[in-house]
Design a protein around this motif. Structure first.
Motif, PDB file in Angstrom:
ATOM      1  N   PRO A   1      67.818   5.961  43.461  1.00 57.47           N
ATOM      2  CA  PRO A   1      67.621   5.449  44.936  1.00 57.47           C
ATOM      3  C   PRO A   1      66.783   6.249  46.064  1.00 57.47           C
ATOM      4  N   TYR A   2      66.186   5.545  46.758  1.00 55.09           N
ATOM      5  CA  TYR A   2      65.218   6.278  47.606  1.00 55.09           C
ATOM      6  C   TYR A   2      64.640   5.129  48.970  1.00 55.09           C
ATOM      7  N   VAL A   3      64.509   5.847  49.979  1.00 58.48           N
ATOM      8  CA  VAL A   3      63.940   4.889  51.140  1.00 58.48           C
ATOM      9  C   VAL A   3      62.362   5.543  51.366  1.00 58.48           C
ATOM     10  N   ILE A   4      61.786   4.427  51.607  1.00 62.28           N
ATOM     11  CA  ILE A   4      60.313   4.789  52.183  1.00 62.28           C
ATOM     12  C   ILE A   4      60.342   4.942  53.629  1.00 62.28           C
ATOM     13  N   ASN A   5      59.790   5.902  54.260  1.00 61.87           N
ATOM     14  CA  ASN A   5      59.540   6.287  55.805  1.00 61.87           C
ATOM     15  C   ASN A   5      58.134   6.253  55.948  1.00 61.87           C
ATOM     16  N   GLU A   6      57.564   5.381  56.727  1.00 62.90           N
ATOM     17  CA  GLU A   6      56.007   5.248  56.815  1.00 62.90           C
ATOM     18  C   GLU A   6      55.869   5.498  58.440  1.00 62.90           C
ATOM     19  N   TYR A   7      55.071   6.106  58.786  1.00 66.66           N
ATOM     20  CA  TYR A   7      54.505   6.805  60.203  1.00 66.66           C
ATOM     21  C   TYR A   7      53.032   6.677  60.243  1.00 66.66           C
ATOM     22  N   GLU A   8      52.729   6.709  61.727  1.00 71.36           N
ATOM     23  CA  GLU A   8      51.370   6.806  62.112  1.00 71.36           C
ATOM     24  C   GLU A   8      51.085   8.339  61.909  1.00 71.36           C
ATOM     25  N   TYR A   9      49.874   8.818  61.409  1.00 71.36           N
ATOM     26  CA  TYR A   9      49.492  10.309  61.159  1.00 71.36           C
ATOM     27  C   TYR A   9      48.239  10.265  61.889  1.00 71.36           C
TER      28      TYR A   9
ATOM     29  N   MET B   1      53.280   8.558  54.594  1.00 70.09           N
ATOM     30  CA  MET B   1      54.438   7.919  53.766  1.00 70.09           C
ATOM     31  C   MET B   1      55.360   9.043  53.534  1.00 70.09           C
ATOM     32  N   GLN B   2      56.841   9.096  53.963  1.00 68.06           N
ATOM     33  CA  GLN B   2      57.506   9.950  52.912  1.00 68.06           C
ATOM     34  C   GLN B   2      58.747   9.329  52.353  1.00 68.06           C
ATOM     35  N   ILE B   3      59.316  10.010  51.500  1.00 65.68           N
ATOM     36  CA  ILE B   3      60.452   9.308  50.501  1.00 65.68           C
ATOM     37  C   ILE B   3      61.671  10.130  51.011  1.00 65.68           C
ATOM     38  N   GLU B   4      62.724   9.383  51.579  1.00 67.95           N
ATOM     39  CA  GLU B   4      64.043  10.049  51.618  1.00 67.95           C
ATOM     40  C   GLU B   4      64.550   9.831  50.346  1.00 67.95           C
TER      41      GLU B   4
END
Length: 158
Positions: free
Chosen positions: A16-24, A134-137
């Motif tokens: 299991p994981y969650v994607i966290n996208e953000y402006e860079y 993009m980060q994976i939690e």
């Protein structure tokens, strides 16, 4: 959203994981900038560093975003006399990833990997998702299991 190699590996292994996208901002791809943009505690953000050891070749280190890698510690732990960061120009060729989007998961080859023991202080941590912004939690224990990653104190300020 297009799946990255890192996500495909997690999906295949039913992790299991969650994607966290953000402006860079390309002028600042640091973990500090990511923490500010996403309001995530920087202690939970683990940056991926790729090194070369004189005895073992390439290796990967994941450390908390506010810490600095201790090259002497990682050399000793990885059974090298000396390790050094690879040149940024070689990152894509070696890993398949670009600066600011290098994930410990899904590199071209599997390298010995090490993670700072502070990861165990959290239920979930953030690693690169395999592309900028993009980060994976993920649970640190899941990451440790899937990568067969070694846990140790590898930071200067940890």
């Amino acid at each position: 959203m297009k799946k990255t190699n890192a996500m495909r590996i997690l999906d295949k292994n039913k992790i299991p994981y969650v994607i966290n996208e953000y402006e860079y901002d390309e002028s600042d791809l640091s973990a500090v900038a990511m923490a500010e943009k996403t309001k995530v505690n920087i202690d939970r953000i683990f940056k991926t560093l790729v090194l070369f050891g004189d005895k073992t070749g390439y290796l990967v280190a994941c450390i908390s975003g506010k810490t600095e890698l201790d090259l002497k510690k990682i050399a000793k732990i990885s059974k090298n006399k000396k390790v050094e960061m690879i040149h940024m120009k070689d990152l894509l060729k070696i890993t398949g990833y670009i600066r600011g989007g290098c994930s410990p998961l899904g590199m071209k080859k599997t390298f010995p990997s090490y993670i700072g023991n502070s990861c165990l202080n959290f239920e979930t941590i953030f690693i690169s998702g395999g592309k900028r912004g993009m980060q994976i939690e993920i649970g640190p224990k899941d990451l440790i299991k899937i990568l067969d990653i070694h846990i140790d104190n590898i930071s200067i300020n940890s």
